[in-house]
Design a protein around this motif. Structure first.
Motif, PDB file in Angstrom:
ATOM      1  N   ASP A  75      78.557  46.093  49.755  1.00  0.00           N
ATOM      2  CA  ASP A  75      79.668  46.924  48.955  1.00  0.00           C
ATOM      3  C   ASP A  75      81.016  46.085  49.298  1.00  0.00           C
ATOM      4  OD1 ASP A  75      81.590  48.541  48.122  1.00  0.00           O
ATOM      5  OD2 ASP A  75      80.624  50.256  48.683  1.00  0.00           O
ATOM      6  N   PRO A  76      81.803  45.628  48.415  1.00  0.00           N
ATOM      7  CA  PRO A  76      83.287  45.019  48.634  1.00  0.00           C
ATOM      8  C   PRO A  76      83.804  45.966  49.389  1.00  0.00           C
ATOM      9  CG  PRO A  76      82.482  44.636  46.522  1.00  0.00           C
ATOM     10  CD  PRO A  76      81.421  45.525  46.852  1.00  0.00           C
ATOM     11  N   ASP A  77      83.856  47.301  48.904  1.00  0.00           N
ATOM     12  CA  ASP A  77      84.760  48.176  49.841  1.00  0.00           C
ATOM     13  C   ASP A  77      84.702  48.334  51.048  1.00  0.00           C
ATOM     14  OD1 ASP A  77      85.816  48.839  47.087  1.00  0.00           O
ATOM     15  OD2 ASP A  77      84.610  50.498  47.022  1.00  0.00           O
ATOM     16  N   TYR A  78      83.511  47.712  51.787  1.00  0.00           N
ATOM     17  CA  TYR A  78      83.319  47.782  53.118  1.00  0.00           C
ATOM     18  C   TYR A  78      83.151  46.486  53.720  1.00  0.00           C
ATOM     19  CZ  TYR A  78      81.835  52.730  53.026  1.00  0.00           C
ATOM     20  OH  TYR A  78      82.091  53.993  52.819  1.00  0.00           O
ATOM     21  N   ALA A  79      83.741  45.430  53.059  1.00  0.00           N
ATOM     22  CA  ALA A  79      83.918  44.178  53.597  1.00  0.00           C
ATOM     23  C   ALA A  79      84.453  43.774  54.949  1.00  0.00           C
ATOM     24  CB  ALA A  79      84.450  43.208  52.640  1.00  0.00           C
ATOM     25  N   GLU A  80      85.584  44.608  55.257  1.00  0.00           N
ATOM     26  CA  GLU A  80      86.134  44.529  56.523  1.00  0.00           C
ATOM     27  C   GLU A  80      85.323  45.227  57.685  1.00  0.00           C
ATOM     28  OE1 GLU A  80      90.262  45.478  56.558  1.00  0.00           O
ATOM     29  OE2 GLU A  80      90.774  44.126  54.845  1.00  0.00           O
ATOM     30  N   VAL A  81      84.703  46.280  57.357  1.00  0.00           N
ATOM     31  CA  VAL A  81      83.776  46.960  58.155  1.00  0.00           C
ATOM     32  C   VAL A  81      82.537  45.936  58.578  1.00  0.00           C
ATOM     33  CG1 VAL A  81      82.381  48.895  58.634  1.00  0.00           C
ATOM     34  CG2 VAL A  81      84.608  49.309  57.645  1.00  0.00           C
ATOM     35  N   ARG A  82      82.031  45.389  57.406  1.00  0.00           N
ATOM     36  CA  ARG A  82      80.696  44.533  57.777  1.00  0.00           C
ATOM     37  C   ARG A  82      81.403  43.309  58.601  1.00  0.00           C
ATOM     38  NH1 ARG A  82      79.738  42.522  52.692  1.00  0.00           N
ATOM     39  NH2 ARG A  82      81.162  40.802  52.797  1.00  0.00           N
ATOM     40  N   GLN A  83      82.545  42.983  58.427  1.00  0.00           N
ATOM     41  CA  GLN A  83      82.829  41.789  59.243  1.00  0.00           C
ATOM     42  C   GLN A  83      83.035  42.179  60.644  1.00  0.00           C
ATOM     43  OE1 GLN A  83      86.665  40.024  58.051  1.00  0.00           O
ATOM     44  NE2 GLN A  83      86.643  38.375  59.596  1.00  0.00           N
TER      45      GLN A  83
END
Length: 559
Positions: free
Chosen positions: A521-529
């Motif tokens: 989910d792009p909305d969680y991209a920073e969390v994923r990183q």
């Protein structure tokens, strides 16, 4: 009139008697500086089946009492959700990849130093009763009576220093009888003690005591919201394009086909399709064959009962067989799933009723013998368990019902009563906790953190942001794929590897049932990183690596 010498004599005598009395009190209380430790652990006890956590399924007043008079941990977890590896982690204070016990099949390396050995060397009297699951000569114990492997619910065999012995009765009651007998008649009352009180229940195949199956087979339980899970974890909106910068270095960003979690879908622990009608649901083999149902047969689970026990069992379970025989021809898959779930809950929770009663017996003994004040009491399980969530039974996954474990601790005058603690703790932490409580230095190789600061309310001293998990036993029973990951209070990142390469990320606060994988989910991209980077750091911290993964795979495949 008394002389001065006479008065001084009386005074000195009184003072001497007072000192002797004080000395006796210190001895009787086991030296307040060195607390007794009772480690209570059940096998596969889901936190959902303890009323201190959730009162929808069962009431457990005696286990709850430990939380009421101490602390309840809501974010306690295991490092590897399977029986023997979990116990090895507890004893050694080291992750599976370092203590070597990665699965139920591998041998336990007896060169590992365990916390009971260290406590024994420091003057503690030590005893173990119940289920260890591996080895028949546990190191560091003055007395042990342990079940061989899984052990039996009825008339179980025990391994002892003097040889094997069979004791007639119900296993949960017997383990408690042995424990109380040691406390009353065998321990050295001048020494502090470590007592490991380890229940077989509620491990499969879930045979309750007669006093409980008569009651629990009449009960009906609420269905879990995710009982009919389809394992779709990725929503269409998650698959929107995102920038190359965000894609870079964040694991495999190719989502699984149709948004379905390959690992969840392929696991063989679904109540409808994998729970066995004979062994698990207690139908007779003759009934199953008569109805034309084909399934694995693991043998009669009641084969260890004597004639009297079997007669009492049949009086209750034969009518269940007869009722199923009548209903089955008209059942669809939904009906069968719900029937199997109810049968599962009746027997699983019935075994827990005996655990709770017997925990009460031990707590009462402590009260009645002036041992409560200076005894640390811990109640936990070797891992969590699925009670129909996602359609499953068993454990192994890093999803919450398996990953999280009950943890309740009482230590009068040290722990404020009725505390709930949300910090991230693990079974990795027990060894160092007990050693610190006893004033014994923990070896540098231990990887946990002492819980003592949390027990004393010193939360600012607790700086753990994430806990680490690694499951290895695949291909094997229940077909749960190899995976490792980390969990924080807010998020959980899982990497499934070996024969697949899939990533899952869950928002623990907004998606507590873990139904929506937001890794893509792009909305969680920073969390994923952030989580991918944190996972890398945690793997390095605990000395785990891809190289070790490959080594364990090679050893496993060569067996």
């Amino acid at each position: 009139m008394p002389t001065i010498n006479f008065i001084l004599t009386i005074f000195c005598t009184a003072l001497l008697l007072s000192c002797q009395d004080s000395e006796k009190k210190v001895t009787n209380n086991q030296n307040p500086q060195r607390p007794n430790i009772i480690f209570m652990m059940s096998d596969d006890h889901a936190y959902q089946a303890i009323s201190a956590y959730n009162d929808e399924l069962i009431t457990t007043p005696n286990i709850d009492r430990i939380a009421d008079e101490g602390i309840l941990f809501t974010n306690a977890s295991v490092t590897n959700s399977i029986c023997a590896p979990s116990r090895a982690v507890i004893l050694t204070g080291k992750h599976s990849h370092l203590n070597g016990k990665i699965d139920n099949l591998s041998d336990f390396d007896t060169t590992n130093v365990t916390f009971p050995q260290l406590l024994q060397e420091a003057g503690y009297q030590t005893a173990m009763f119940g289920k260890l699951h591996f080895g028949n000569n546990p190191k560091g114990f003055d007395k042990f009576m342990i079940l061989p492997g899984q052990g039996d619910y009825y008339n179980p065999k025990f391994i002892t220093q003097k040889g094997d012995t069979v004791i007639n009765g119900y296993v949960t009651d017997i383990i408690t009888d042995l424990t109380l007998n040691w406390l009353e008649k065998e321990r050295d009352k001048g020494k502090p003690f470590l007592l490991m009180y380890l229940h077989k229940a509620p491990h499969r195949a879930w045979l309750p005591a007669e006093r409980h199956y008569k009651e629990f087979t009449k009960k009906t339980f609420p269905l879990p919201e995710t009982l009919f899970d389809d394992y779709v974890r990725i929503h269409p909106k998650d698959l929107k394009p995102e920038s190359a910068e965000l894609r870079s270095g964040h694991g495999n960003l190719t989502p699984p086909k149709n948004g379905i979690s390959t690992a969840a879908k392929s696991a063989e622990m679904n109540i409808l399709t994998h729970m066995i009608l004979t062994n698990d649901n207690k139908l007779k083999d003759s009934v199953v064959k008569k109805l034309g149902i084909e399934e694995r047969y693991l043998g009669d689970p009641t084969r260890g009962m004597n004639e009297q026990q079997k007669a009492a069992w049949d009086a209750v379970y034969n009518p269940i067989n007869e009722e199923f025989t009548e209903k089955y021809p008209g059942m669809d898959s939904k009906d069968l799933m719900e029937w199997k779930y109810q049968r599962y809950m009746q027997d699983y929770l019935g075994t827990i009723a005996a655990v709770d009663e017997n925990v009460g017996r031990v707590l009462n003994y402590l009260d009645e013998n002036d041992l409560t004040e200076n005894t640390i009491v811990v109640y936990t399980s070797d891992q969590g368990f699925y009670l129909g969530e996602h359609g499953w039974f068993d454990k192994r996954f890093m999803y919450d019902e398996s990953f999280k474990t009950p943890l309740l601790i009482r230590w009068p005058n040290q722990i404020k009563e009725g505390i709930t603690e949300e910090e991230m703790v693990q079974n990795l932490d027990f060894a160092q906790t007990f050693l610190e409580a006893a004033g014994v230095k923990a070896p540098d190789e231990m990887q946990g953190k002492s819980l003592i600061p949390l027990l004393k309310g010193e939360n600012k001293a607790w700086d753990r942001e994430a806990v680490y998990y690694h499951y290895y036993e695949y291909p094997a029973e229940h077909a749960v794929k190899r995976h490792y990951g980390i969990a924080t209070k807010d998020y959980k990142l899982i990497h499934f590897y070996y024969d697949i390469d899939e990533w899952e990320l869950y928002d623990r606060k907004n998606d507590p049932r873990e139904m929506h994988n937001v890794f893509y989910d792009p909305d969680y991209a920073e969390v994923r990183q952030e989580m991918v980077q944190k996972l890398k750091e945690v793997r390095e911290k605990y000395k785990d690596s891809e190289e070790l993964d490959k080594q364990f795979i090679k050893v496993y495949e060569e067996k």
